[in-house]
Design a protein around this motif. Structure first.
Motif: not given
Length: 205
Positions: A2-12, A27-38, A41-46
């Motif tokens: 199960t792949n998970v994305s995290i959208v969170e602007d506080h990096i830590e 479970f596997n986190v595919r990506g952490i994004y610091n903004s909705a726009e980011d 932009s990668k929603i189909y890549v990851q």
């Protein structure tokens, strides 16, 4: 997996969430994004099956992101992870399409349980959030003369959120057997035979 994305602007905090989720088998986190726009932009890549979204983000808000994701990826399972516990934030997120709502002070175990529950079709919420949802629903059904007791109205509100009998028991600090008894009484008072009919009857009133 199960792949998970995290959208969170506080990096830590995003990294903490990543480690908590990656520690869950399957479970596997595919990506952490610091903004909705980011993220967009990668929603189909990851691509991800589950997306954990903060509400207060630079640029587009978490609420707006949830609304867009429900159009772009209607099958995506979206859950809020935020410090905001006010009614407006909670209900706007749920109306936008969030299936769960966690507060950032949740423990590691609570986060892991919520992620697994979301994957399995549940709607996990921090206890404080669940109580607010119940109270809001309770305020509306109190105006209706449906013959349900206070406890029965609490339970029908939780049933409407897709909560299981065991989850209701845990939230209300009662046994599963007691929940089942209340559910049977609810059906009897509403003259229905199943959960869906009970919820529909309450909503129609």
């Amino acid at each position: 997996m199960t792949n998970v994305s995290i959208v969170e602007d506080h990096i830590e905090f995003g990294l903490v969430l990543r480690d908590i989720i990656n520690a869950i088998d399957g479970f596997n986190v595919r990506g952490i994004y610091n903004s909705a726009e980011d993220m967009l932009s990668k929603i189909y890549v990851q691509p991800a099956d589950i997306m954990l979204i903060d509400l207060r983000l630079p640029g587009m808000s978490g609420i707006e992101l949830i609304m867009k994701l429900k159009v772009i990826l209607p099958d995506a399972k979206l859950m809020v992870c935020s410090t905001h516990n006010d009614n407006d934030s909670i209900f706007e997120a749920l109306r936008a399409g969030a299936l769960g709502y966690l507060l950032k002070d949740s423990t590691t175990v609570q986060v892991q349980m919520a992620i697994k529950e979301l994957r399995d079709g549940g709607s996990p919420m921090s206890p404080f959030i669940a109580r607010k949802v119940v109270c809001a629903f309770h305020e509306s059904v109190l105006k209706i003369d449906n013959g349900l007791s206070f406890r029965e109205q609490e339970i029908i509100a939780l049933l409407a959120q897709g909560t299981s009998n065991k989850e209701i028991a845990d939230l209300l600090f009662i046994s599963t057997g007691t929940v089942k008894t209340h559910v049977r009484n609810i059906y009897k008072k509403l003259h229905v035979t199943n959960r869906i009919s009970a919820i529909n009857k309450i909503k129609k009133n």
